[in-house]
Design a protein around this motif. Structure first.
Motif, PDB file in Angstrom:
ATOM      1  N   LEU A 128     -68.828 -10.810  23.053  1.00 59.14           N
ATOM      2  CA  LEU A 128     -69.230 -12.080  22.449  1.00 59.14           C
ATOM      3  C   LEU A 128     -68.203 -12.569  21.430  1.00 59.14           C
ATOM      4  CD1 LEU A 128     -73.082 -11.632  21.945  1.00 59.14           C
ATOM      5  CD2 LEU A 128     -71.955 -13.473  23.225  1.00 59.14           C
ATOM      6  N   LEU A 129     -67.690 -11.665  20.628  1.00 56.01           N
ATOM      7  CA  LEU A 129     -66.710 -12.076  19.625  1.00 56.01           C
ATOM      8  C   LEU A 129     -65.423 -12.566  20.285  1.00 56.01           C
ATOM      9  CD1 LEU A 129     -67.443  -9.302  17.018  1.00 56.01           C
ATOM     10  CD2 LEU A 129     -67.632 -11.770  16.602  1.00 56.01           C
ATOM     11  N   ARG A 130     -65.004 -11.934  21.381  1.00 58.21           N
ATOM     12  CA  ARG A 130     -63.851 -12.451  22.128  1.00 58.21           C
ATOM     13  C   ARG A 130     -64.164 -13.834  22.693  1.00 58.21           C
ATOM     14  NH1 ARG A 130     -63.954  -7.338  25.033  1.00 58.21           N
ATOM     15  NH2 ARG A 130     -62.653  -5.816  23.953  1.00 58.21           N
ATOM     16  N   TYR A 131     -65.368 -13.974  23.231  1.00 59.55           N
ATOM     17  CA  TYR A 131     -65.768 -15.242  23.848  1.00 59.55           C
ATOM     18  C   TYR A 131     -65.776 -16.366  22.815  1.00 59.55           C
ATOM     19  CZ  TYR A 131     -68.241 -18.177  27.266  1.00 59.55           C
ATOM     20  OH  TYR A 131     -68.593 -19.171  28.158  1.00 59.55           O
ATOM     21  N   HIS A 132     -66.375 -16.091  21.657  1.00 56.80           N
ATOM     22  CA  HIS A 132     -66.393 -17.115  20.604  1.00 56.80           C
ATOM     23  C   HIS A 132     -64.977 -17.444  20.132  1.00 56.80           C
ATOM     24  CE1 HIS A 132     -70.638 -17.870  19.921  1.00 56.80           C
ATOM     25  NE2 HIS A 132     -70.879 -16.576  20.047  1.00 56.80           N
ATOM     26  N   HIS A 133     -64.111 -16.437  20.077  1.00 56.95           N
ATOM     27  CA  HIS A 133     -62.723 -16.687  19.693  1.00 56.95           C
ATOM     28  C   HIS A 133     -62.072 -17.668  20.665  1.00 56.95           C
ATOM     29  CE1 HIS A 133     -58.789 -15.711  17.914  1.00 56.95           C
ATOM     30  NE2 HIS A 133     -58.328 -15.706  19.154  1.00 56.95           N
ATOM     31  N   ARG A 134     -62.312 -17.480  21.966  1.00 60.81           N
ATOM     32  CA  ARG A 134     -61.737 -18.364  22.963  1.00 60.81           C
ATOM     33  C   ARG A 134     -62.396 -19.747  22.952  1.00 60.81           C
ATOM     34  NH1 ARG A 134     -56.662 -17.689  24.530  1.00 60.81           N
ATOM     35  NH2 ARG A 134     -56.220 -15.468  24.722  1.00 60.81           N
ATOM     36  N   MET A 135     -63.650 -19.824  22.572  1.00 58.96           N
ATOM     37  CA  MET A 135     -64.294 -21.132  22.475  1.00 58.96           C
ATOM     38  C   MET A 135     -63.606 -22.016  21.445  1.00 58.96           C
ATOM     39  SD  MET A 135     -68.391 -20.390  22.876  1.00 58.96           S
ATOM     40  CE  MET A 135     -68.805 -22.130  22.901  1.00 58.96           C
ATOM     41  N   ALA A 136     -62.993 -21.416  20.455  1.00 55.58           N
ATOM     42  CA  ALA A 136     -62.290 -22.170  19.415  1.00 55.58           C
ATOM     43  C   ALA A 136     -60.857 -22.507  19.807  1.00 55.58           C
ATOM     44  CB  ALA A 136     -62.299 -21.389  18.102  1.00 55.58           C
ATOM     45  N   ASP A 137     -60.455 -22.123  21.002  1.00 55.36           N
ATOM     46  CA  ASP A 137     -59.085 -22.342  21.479  1.00 55.36           C
ATOM     47  C   ASP A 137     -58.989 -23.705  22.150  1.00 55.36           C
ATOM     48  OD1 ASP A 137     -56.562 -22.205  22.526  1.00 55.36           O
ATOM     49  OD2 ASP A 137     -57.051 -20.699  24.041  1.00 55.36           O
ATOM     50  N   ALA A 138     -58.082 -24.526  21.722  1.00 50.46           N
ATOM     51  CA  ALA A 138     -57.928 -25.875  22.278  1.00 50.46           C
ATOM     52  C   ALA A 138     -56.853 -25.951  23.359  1.00 50.46           C
ATOM     53  CB  ALA A 138     -57.597 -26.856  21.158  1.00 50.46           C
ATOM     54  N   SER A 139     -56.321 -24.830  23.821  1.00 52.51           N
ATOM     55  CA  SER A 139     -55.253 -24.847  24.808  1.00 52.51           C
ATOM     56  C   SER A 139     -55.799 -25.212  26.189  1.00 52.51           C
ATOM     57  CB  SER A 139     -54.576 -23.478  24.869  1.00 52.51           C
ATOM     58  OG  SER A 139     -55.382 -22.558  25.590  1.00 52.51           O
ATOM     59  N   PRO A 140     -54.919 -25.637  27.119  1.00 47.31           N
ATOM     60  CA  PRO A 140     -55.370 -25.981  28.480  1.00 47.31           C
ATOM     61  C   PRO A 140     -55.990 -24.812  29.232  1.00 47.31           C
ATOM     62  CG  PRO A 140     -53.174 -26.871  28.053  1.00 47.31           C
ATOM     63  CD  PRO A 140     -53.495 -25.952  26.910  1.00 47.31           C
ATOM     64  N   ALA A 141     -55.703 -23.588  28.817  1.00 46.70           N
ATOM     65  CA  ALA A 141     -56.239 -22.410  29.517  1.00 46.70           C
ATOM     66  C   ALA A 141     -57.626 -22.019  29.026  1.00 46.70           C
ATOM     67  CB  ALA A 141     -55.286 -21.229  29.339  1.00 46.70           C
ATOM     68  N   ARG A 142     -58.208 -22.806  28.138  1.00 46.92           N
ATOM     69  CA  ARG A 142     -59.456 -22.429  27.468  1.00 46.92           C
ATOM     70  C   ARG A 142     -60.581 -22.077  28.451  1.00 46.92           C
ATOM     71  NH1 ARG A 142     -64.065 -25.479  25.638  1.00 46.92           N
ATOM     72  NH2 ARG A 142     -64.981 -24.592  23.727  1.00 46.92           N
ATOM     73  N   MET A 143     -60.925 -22.959  29.385  1.00 45.97           N
ATOM     74  CA  MET A 143     -62.059 -22.710  30.269  1.00 45.97           C
ATOM     75  C   MET A 143     -61.777 -21.579  31.253  1.00 45.97           C
ATOM     76  SD  MET A 143     -64.394 -24.466  29.059  1.00 45.97           S
ATOM     77  CE  MET A 143     -65.560 -23.820  30.256  1.00 45.97           C
ATOM     78  N   ALA A 144     -60.532 -21.472  31.703  1.00 43.50           N
ATOM     79  CA  ALA A 144     -60.190 -20.354  32.584  1.00 43.50           C
ATOM     80  C   ALA A 144     -60.377 -19.033  31.858  1.00 43.50           C
ATOM     81  CB  ALA A 144     -58.748 -20.489  33.077  1.00 43.50           C
ATOM     82  N   ARG A 145     -59.993 -18.982  30.595  1.00 47.35           N
ATOM     83  CA  ARG A 145     -60.144 -17.757  29.807  1.00 47.35           C
ATOM     84  C   ARG A 145     -61.617 -17.458  29.553  1.00 47.35           C
ATOM     85  NH1 ARG A 145     -58.343 -13.809  29.443  1.00 47.35           N
ATOM     86  NH2 ARG A 145     -58.228 -13.389  27.214  1.00 47.35           N
ATOM     87  N   LEU A 146     -62.423 -18.486  29.311  1.00 48.44           N
ATOM     88  CA  LEU A 146     -63.852 -18.260  29.087  1.00 48.44           C
ATOM     89  C   LEU A 146     -64.517 -17.718  30.346  1.00 48.44           C
ATOM     90  CD1 LEU A 146     -64.877 -21.362  26.932  1.00 48.44           C
ATOM     91  CD2 LEU A 146     -64.673 -18.989  26.175  1.00 48.44           C
ATOM     92  N   CYS A 147     -64.194 -18.299  31.499  1.00 48.25           N
ATOM     93  CA  CYS A 147     -64.766 -17.799  32.756  1.00 48.25           C
ATOM     94  C   CYS A 147     -64.319 -16.370  33.026  1.00 48.25           C
ATOM     95  CB  CYS A 147     -64.350 -18.709  33.908  1.00 48.25           C
ATOM     96  SG  CYS A 147     -65.126 -20.346  33.885  1.00 48.25           S
ATOM     97  N   ALA A 148     -63.047 -16.100  32.758  1.00 43.29           N
ATOM     98  CA  ALA A 148     -62.530 -14.749  32.980  1.00 43.29           C
ATOM     99  C   ALA A 148     -63.181 -13.741  32.044  1.00 43.29           C
ATOM    100  CB  ALA A 148     -61.008 -14.734  32.802  1.00 43.29           C
ATOM    101  N   LEU A 149     -63.386 -14.122  30.796  1.00 42.20           N
ATOM    102  CA  LEU A 149     -64.036 -13.222  29.846  1.00 42.20           C
ATOM    103  C   LEU A 149     -65.472 -12.922  30.251  1.00 42.20           C
ATOM    104  CD1 LEU A 149     -62.730 -14.527  26.408  1.00 42.20           C
ATOM    105  CD2 LEU A 149     -62.481 -12.205  27.292  1.00 42.20           C
ATOM    106  N   ARG A 150     -66.177 -13.955  30.727  1.00 41.44           N
ATOM    107  CA  ARG A 150     -67.558 -13.719  31.159  1.00 41.44           C
ATOM    108  C   ARG A 150     -67.597 -12.698  32.291  1.00 41.44           C
ATOM    109  NH1 ARG A 150     -71.722 -17.805  34.307  1.00 41.44           N
ATOM    110  NH2 ARG A 150     -73.516 -16.385  34.235  1.00 41.44           N
ATOM    111  N   ASP A 151     -66.743 -12.883  33.302  1.00 38.95           N
ATOM    112  CA  ASP A 151     -66.766 -11.947  34.426  1.00 38.95           C
ATOM    113  C   ASP A 151     -66.255 -10.572  34.028  1.00 38.95           C
ATOM    114  OD1 ASP A 151     -67.080 -13.074  37.624  1.00 38.95           O
ATOM    115  OD2 ASP A 151     -67.295 -14.461  35.959  1.00 38.95           O
ATOM    116  N   SER A 152     -65.359 -10.513  33.052  1.00 32.63           N
ATOM    117  CA  SER A 152     -64.930  -9.211  32.547  1.00 32.63           C
ATOM    118  C   SER A 152     -66.089  -8.478  31.875  1.00 32.63           C
ATOM    119  CB  SER A 152     -63.779  -9.397  31.558  1.00 32.63           C
ATOM    120  OG  SER A 152     -63.357  -8.156  31.039  1.00 32.63           O
ATOM    121  N   MET A 153     -66.927  -9.214  31.137  1.00 37.19           N
ATOM    122  CA  MET A 153     -68.116  -8.607  30.538  1.00 37.19           C
ATOM    123  C   MET A 153     -69.061  -8.115  31.628  1.00 37.19           C
ATOM    124  SD  MET A 153     -68.803 -11.321  27.421  1.00 37.19           S
ATOM    125  CE  MET A 153     -70.276 -10.480  26.788  1.00 37.19           C
ATOM    126  N   MET A 154     -69.246  -8.923  32.675  1.00 41.69           N
ATOM    127  CA  MET A 154     -70.082  -8.502  33.802  1.00 41.69           C
ATOM    128  C   MET A 154     -69.542  -7.216  34.420  1.00 41.69           C
ATOM    129  SD  MET A 154     -70.817 -11.981  35.935  1.00 41.69           S
ATOM    130  CE  MET A 154     -71.843 -13.318  35.330  1.00 41.69           C
TER     131      MET A 154
END
Length: 405
Positions: free
Chosen positions: A242-268
């Motif tokens: 969750l803390l990694r996910y929230h960190h990425r939510m604050a990221d304004a880079s173009p890779a933001r949503m790809a990183r969020l999706c990847a983090l979710r599946d990594s948690m899974m």
């Protein structure tokens, strides 16, 4: 098509599924192309009962909040709480309201209660798990519950001077939970608290707490149980994830949503790999999370691509991970009508019967050198199978018509 595949189409049952697999997997994943349809969840329930009664399965894991899922597991194993309470608080994504999920929990609890007062032996009891992170489409949970549960477990069983902080420090750094769960942060990085000074400090503390848990493994298992240690590890995975996910939510880079999706599946994937130690486990979730290939989705920022949980787990477990995808013909109440005949679903729709099971590789051969055209869904909530990735699965369950219950 019907003539070409009549010899490879089977009834949908546990024995037929196992017959498709070269080895007995530790994780057997059953995917679905859409969520929330009781007809598909009812099929999942039917198959799980067969796997329990015929194949010795004891655990089902579904695409739901891993921390909330502990509430369901406590109920089905020991009767803690009531069915109504469990359905209210034990599921993510609002799935406690689905009748098929209620029926699953009710049946699992009944199975675990024998006619005598003792109930089934612990080793024979059915178990429930969520394998998703504490995440929703609109927001991510506060790390409070997972982080404080991990700290509380360690504080009760190790010397105080080994802890990186006290409970009051955690509470102060966590602050108001509303700043973590603000739905506006999903689309506006500036609204996220994930890169604040407090959040950065919490990430370090969470890492230290997880490290302490691992360092003290022999003592903690002896002082409590393997079960309690496993639960503490789940809290650790959820807190750090969750803390990694929230960190990425604050990221304004173009890779933001790809990183969020990847983090979710990594948690899974982390949760599934932990569950593999209990094996065999029936896993149920969306095809896109359980497939062996990369996942793609079109979002408001454009197309996003990432490695799925199934791909990550398969890379680790090899043939001890199996994946059976579900394809469907129609969901008329969602505007998904008869599939075009040149698509994969359209070719399968020509088969007789309401549902069938096919070996994916044999189906790919039967379809010939020219693959079917991709189906285009008129409804965002349904994802047709990609014909190009057919051979990456072990089997295909085809459901002709999904009818509203």
């Amino acid at each position: 098509m019907a003539t070409d595949t009549k010899d490879i189409a089977h009834a949908v049952d546990a024995a037929a599924v196992m017959g498709l697999l070269p080895d007995r997997p530790r994780l057997l994943a059953l995917g679905e192309p859409t969520h929330g349809e009781d007809a598909l969840l009812g099929l999942r329930n039917e198959l799980f009962r067969q796997f329990v009664e015929e194949e010795g399965y004891r655990t089902i894991a579904i695409e739901s909040d891993c921390v909330a899922g502990l509430v369901v597991d406590d109920y089905v194993t020991s009767g803690t709480g009531t069915l109504a309470q469990v359905m209210e608080s034990g599921f993510g994504h609002g799935w406690g309201a689905l009748e098929a999920n209620r029926e699953l929990v009710r049946w699992m609890r009944a199975h675990n209660v024998r006619a005598d007062a003792e109930g089934r032996p612990v080793s024979e009891r059915l178990r429930f798990a969520g394998f998703d992170g504490p995440l929703e489409i609109t927001h991510a949970a506060s790390p409070r519950q997972a982080l404080t549960a991990l700290h509380r477990h360690l504080a009760a069983h190790v010397e105080a001077d080994l802890l990186p902080c006290d409970a009051e420090t955690l509470d102060r750094l966590l602050g108001d939970d509303g700043r973590w769960t603000d739905p506006a942060a999903m689309t506006d990085p500036s609204r996220s608290a994930g890169q604040s000074a407090e959040s950065s400090r919490l990430r370090l503390l969470a890492d230290d707490l997880v490290a302490l848990l691992e360092e003290q493994t022999p003592h903690l298992i002896a002082a409590t149980s393997r079960e309690e240690w496993d639960r503490a590890r789940l809290y650790g995975r959820a807190a750090t994830g969750l803390l990694r996910y929230h960190h990425r939510m604050a990221d304004a880079s173009p890779a933001r949503m790809a990183r969020l999706c990847a983090l979710r599946d990594s948690m899974m994937a982390g949760n599934l790999l932990a569950l593999a130690d209990r094996g065999p486990v029936l896993v149920h979730g969306h095809n896109s999370h359980l497939q062996r290939g990369r996942s793609t989705v079109r979002m408001w920022e454009g197309p996003v691509e990432w490695w799925s949980a199934g791909a990550l787990v398969s890379a680790r477990l090899g043939r001890e991970y199996a994946f059976v995808a579900t394809a469907l013909g129609t969901i008329r109440h969602r505007g998904v009508d008869t599939p075009p005949p040149d698509t994969l679903e359209g070719r399968l729709y020509a088969l007789p019967g309401d549902r069938c099971l096919l070996g994916a590789r044999r189906l790919a051969v039967a379809l010939g050198a020219r693959p079917p055209a991709p189906r285009v869904s008129p409804w965002f909530g349904y994802a047709p199978l990609d014909p190009a990735g057919l051979a990456d699965s072990d089997g295909i369950v085809f459901v002709r018509d999904v009818v509203r219950g």
